[in-house]
Design a protein around this motif. Structure first.
Motif, short mmCIF file in Angstrom:
data_model
loop_
_atom_site.label_atom_id
_atom_site.label_comp_id
_atom_site.label_asym_id
_atom_site.label_seq_id
_atom_site.Cartn_x
_atom_site.Cartn_y
_atom_site.Cartn_z
N PHE A 11 0.79 -1.23 0.00
CA PHE A 11 0.00 0.00 0.00
C PHE A 11 0.83 1.28 0.00
O PHE A 11 0.29 2.36 -0.23
CB PHE A 11 -0.94 0.03 1.20
CG PHE A 11 -1.96 -1.07 1.19
CD1 PHE A 11 -2.80 -1.24 0.11
CD2 PHE A 11 -2.10 -1.92 2.27
CE1 PHE A 11 -3.75 -2.24 0.09
CE2 PHE A 11 -3.05 -2.92 2.27
CZ PHE A 11 -3.88 -3.08 1.17
N VAL A 12 2.10 1.19 0.28
CA VAL A 12 2.92 2.39 0.46
C VAL A 12 2.99 3.26 -0.80
O VAL A 12 3.18 4.47 -0.71
CB VAL A 12 4.32 2.01 0.99
CG1 VAL A 12 5.25 1.55 -0.10
CG2 VAL A 12 4.91 3.13 1.78
N SER A 13 2.80 2.69 -1.96
CA SER A 13 2.89 3.46 -3.20
C SER A 13 1.58 4.17 -3.56
O SER A 13 1.53 4.95 -4.51
CB SER A 13 3.32 2.57 -4.36
OG SER A 13 2.34 1.58 -4.59
N ILE A 14 0.52 3.93 -2.80
CA ILE A 14 -0.77 4.58 -3.07
C ILE A 14 -0.72 6.02 -2.57
O ILE A 14 -0.36 6.28 -1.42
CB ILE A 14 -1.92 3.82 -2.37
CG1 ILE A 14 -2.02 2.41 -2.93
CG2 ILE A 14 -3.23 4.58 -2.54
CD1 ILE A 14 -3.03 1.55 -2.21
N SER A 15 -1.07 6.95 -3.43
CA SER A 15 -1.09 8.36 -3.00
C SER A 15 -2.37 8.64 -2.22
O SER A 15 -3.43 8.11 -2.54
CB SER A 15 -0.97 9.30 -4.20
OG SER A 15 -2.07 9.11 -5.06
#
Length: 59
Positions: free
Chosen positions: A13-17
């Motif tokens: 999830f870390v790449s979700i803005s």
């Protein structure tokens, strides 16, 4: 159990803005998503059940 090369749920999830307004954000988006996914995996079917499960696991 071998953990090398495995991806943690938070890493997914870390790449979700985060589209939310910064001043109105109370909780980290990645944290919310991880909690929601885990709650659903243990049987939560509604937002209320997700919240109740999260409060049980707060510690």
């Amino acid at each position: 159990m071998e953990t090398e090369g495995k991806l943690r749920l938070a890493d997914v999830f870390v790449s979700i803005s985060d589209p939310r307004q910064t001043g109105k954000v109370e909780h980290d988006l990645v944290e919310l998503l991880v909690v929601a996914v885990n709650a659903v995996l243990v049987g939560a079917d509604t937002f209320v059940e997700v919240e109740l499960w999260a409060k049980e696991k707060l510690d």
